[in-house]
Design a protein around this motif. Structure first.
Motif, PDB file in Angstrom:
ATOM      1  N   ALA A 159      -1.487   4.497  -5.877  1.00 57.29           N
ATOM      2  CA  ALA A 159      -2.159   4.135  -4.625  1.00 57.29           C
ATOM      3  C   ALA A 159      -1.674   2.815  -4.065  1.00 57.29           C
ATOM      4  CB  ALA A 159      -3.668   4.060  -4.856  1.00 57.29           C
ATOM      5  N   SER A 208      -0.363  10.278  -8.309  1.00 57.98           N
ATOM      6  CA  SER A 208       0.458   9.341  -7.545  1.00 57.98           C
ATOM      7  C   SER A 208      -0.179   7.963  -7.511  1.00 57.98           C
ATOM      8  CB  SER A 208       0.638   9.844  -6.104  1.00 57.98           C
ATOM      9  OG  SER A 208       1.284  11.094  -6.083  1.00 57.98           O
ATOM     10  N   GLU A 257      -4.151  11.055  -3.366  1.00 56.69           N
ATOM     11  CA  GLU A 257      -2.815  11.518  -3.715  1.00 56.69           C
ATOM     12  C   GLU A 257      -1.723  10.523  -3.345  1.00 56.69           C
ATOM     13  OE1 GLU A 257      -2.501  14.122  -5.486  1.00 56.69           O
ATOM     14  OE2 GLU A 257      -4.634  14.599  -5.344  1.00 56.69           O
ATOM     15  N   GLY A 258      -2.086   9.375  -2.805  1.00 57.93           N
ATOM     16  CA  GLY A 258      -1.088   8.423  -2.366  1.00 57.93           C
ATOM     17  C   GLY A 258      -0.417   8.897  -1.085  1.00 57.93           C
ATOM     18  N   GLY A 259       0.442   8.067  -0.509  1.00 56.25           N
ATOM     19  CA  GLY A 259       1.151   8.431   0.698  1.00 56.25           C
ATOM     20  C   GLY A 259       2.589   8.828   0.394  1.00 56.25           C
ATOM     21  N   GLU A 260       3.393   8.967   1.460  1.00 56.03           N
ATOM     22  CA  GLU A 260       4.793   9.358   1.291  1.00 56.03           C
ATOM     23  C   GLU A 260       5.546   8.358   0.430  1.00 56.03           C
ATOM     24  OE1 GLU A 260       8.718  10.202   4.107  1.00 56.03           O
ATOM     25  OE2 GLU A 260       6.703  10.052   4.985  1.00 56.03           O
ATOM     26  N   PRO A 297       0.831  -1.206   0.000  1.00 51.77           N
ATOM     27  CA  PRO A 297       0.000   0.000   0.000  1.00 51.77           C
ATOM     28  C   PRO A 297       0.862   1.252   0.000  1.00 51.77           C
ATOM     29  CG  PRO A 297      -0.069  -1.077   2.151  1.00 51.77           C
ATOM     30  CD  PRO A 297       0.751  -1.947   1.268  1.00 51.77           C
ATOM     31  N   LEU A 298       0.453   2.236  -0.776  1.00 52.93           N
ATOM     32  CA  LEU A 298       1.202   3.491  -0.879  1.00 52.93           C
ATOM     33  C   LEU A 298       0.363   4.658  -0.377  1.00 52.93           C
ATOM     34  CD1 LEU A 298       2.822   3.017  -4.399  1.00 52.93           C
ATOM     35  CD2 LEU A 298       3.838   2.552  -2.164  1.00 52.93           C
ATOM     36  N   GLY A 299      -0.419   4.420   0.647  1.00 52.19           N
ATOM     37  CA  GLY A 299      -1.291   5.446   1.185  1.00 52.19           C
ATOM     38  C   GLY A 299      -2.747   5.201   0.844  1.00 52.19           C
ATOM     39  N   GLU A 300      -2.984   4.608  -0.362  1.00 52.12           N
ATOM     40  CA  GLU A 300      -4.320   4.188  -0.793  1.00 52.12           C
ATOM     41  C   GLU A 300      -5.293   5.336  -0.927  1.00 52.12           C
ATOM     42  OE1 GLU A 300      -5.601   1.088   1.843  1.00 52.12           O
ATOM     43  OE2 GLU A 300      -4.057  -0.297   1.164  1.00 52.12           O
ATOM     44  N   GLY A 301      -4.855   6.580  -0.788  1.00 57.96           N
ATOM     45  CA  GLY A 301      -5.739   7.725  -0.952  1.00 57.96           C
ATOM     46  C   GLY A 301      -5.604   8.339  -2.329  1.00 57.96           C
ATOM     47  N   ALA A 349       4.539   6.793  -2.070  1.00 53.95           N
ATOM     48  CA  ALA A 349       4.173   6.857  -3.487  1.00 53.95           C
ATOM     49  C   ALA A 349       5.285   7.465  -4.326  1.00 53.95           C
ATOM     50  CB  ALA A 349       2.886   7.657  -3.669  1.00 53.95           C
TER      51      ALA A 349
END
Length: 307
Positions: free
Chosen positions: A275, A273, A242-245, A236-240, A247
């Motif tokens: 996700a 970015s 814009e992605g997380g840090e 997982p890269l934040g899954e939001g 990403a």
């Protein structure tokens, strides 16, 4: 009691199975598979417009108001009675489902989907572009699965037990054309994907079979599931939105915006970015070990190098 041949057995539904024409046999068995996929959560409006054009019987998955487009690279090996093939390809797709089956789907977040919660497997990949370095695989994918498949070639670095270690992927997809029974390489890069995954937490997930959606020559939608017999590793890269840090560890680049795949990647993803990332690498089945010196009978032993 008489037996119907496979092609003549009565069915309970209204549709017969799509034909499998010679010389093909199904299922197609992979001898080995090395695979990385990257998901992006994007604005659903352009995704829906493109699906209406390319896959009118499908609807884009809705993950908390976002659509999901996915790009995956595959290196795979196939063994045949008279030889073998090593094939590379990239699929660029939209996560979608048959509109007529909407009532069977549970409401899922992207994170739940990525972890394999959709056990109906209706949430599959509606292929927009499949770029491949094998004329045989292009012909088979088009004929059997209705894939929008065309030639390309690849320059790739990936994690390998036969390499120096690390967990980095670097894939450059370049232009090619069909030429006789093969493909002719061109030097123009189309898109590239890089991912530095060392140190990022990962989750084993049971997310297959992956249902791949295509359209046959008559415009009829097709669905072809692909089983992978071991878990994928999901990162997982934040899954939001814009992605997380993390990403920033993954980069998708369009080198040629005028190419069909470049235009669609630009239109649906742009500078967004990632996700999530998912990877699979086949386990080795044998290892040829380091040699050692054998004593020579009745002869003076040669000095050991380095001593």
């Amino acid at each position: 009691m008489s037996e119907h041949p496979v092609s003549e057995r009565p069915t309970s539904g209204d549709l017969a199975l799509p034909p499998v024409t010679a010389p093909y046999l199904l299922p197609f068995h992979y001898g080995a598979l090395h695979n990385i996929g990257v998901d992006h959560l994007v604005d659903p409006a352009p995704v829906r417009a493109l699906l209406a054009e390319r896959h009118p019987d499908l609807s884009a998955a809705d993950f908390d108001g976002r659509a999901c487009v996915t790009l995956n690279y595959q290196l795979y090996f196939a063994q045949y009675p008279n030889g073998a093939a090593v094939i590379q390809e990239i699929e660029y797709s939209v996560v979608a489902y048959p509109a007529a089956s909407a009532g069977r789907l549970a409401r899922l977040s992207y994170g739940q989907y990525a972890r394999g919660y959709d056990q109906t497997k209706l949430l599959g990949i509606a292929r927009l572009h499949v770029l491949c370095d094998s004329a045989l695989a292009i012909a088979a994918g088009t004929a059997l699965y209705g894939e929008p498949k065309y030639p390309a070639w690849f320059e790739v670095t990936m994690p390998s037990l036969n390499g120096p270690g690390g967990d980095a992927w670097d894939i450059v997809c370049k232009e090619a054309v069909l030429a006789g029974d093969g493909i002719e390489r061109r030097e123009r890069p189309l898109i590239s994907l890089s991912a530095e995954l060392a140190g990022l937490p990962r989750i084993p997930v049971n997310n297959t079979p992956v249902t791949g959606y295509g359209v046959d020559a008559a415009g009829r939608p097709l669905a072809g599931p692909m089983n992978v017999y071991q878990p994928y590793q999901y990162i997982p890269l934040g899954e939001g939105t814009e992605g997380g840090e993390a990403a920033g560890r993954v980069r998708l680049r369009v080198h040629e915006p005028s190419s069909p795949v470049g235009a669609d990647v630009s239109a649906l993803i742009g500078d967004g970015s990632a996700a999530g990332v998912w990877t699979y690498q086949s386990a080795p089945v044998a290892a040829h070990n380091r040699p050692y010196y054998v004593p020579r009978a009745g002869r003076e032993q040669a000095p050991v190098p380095g001593r």
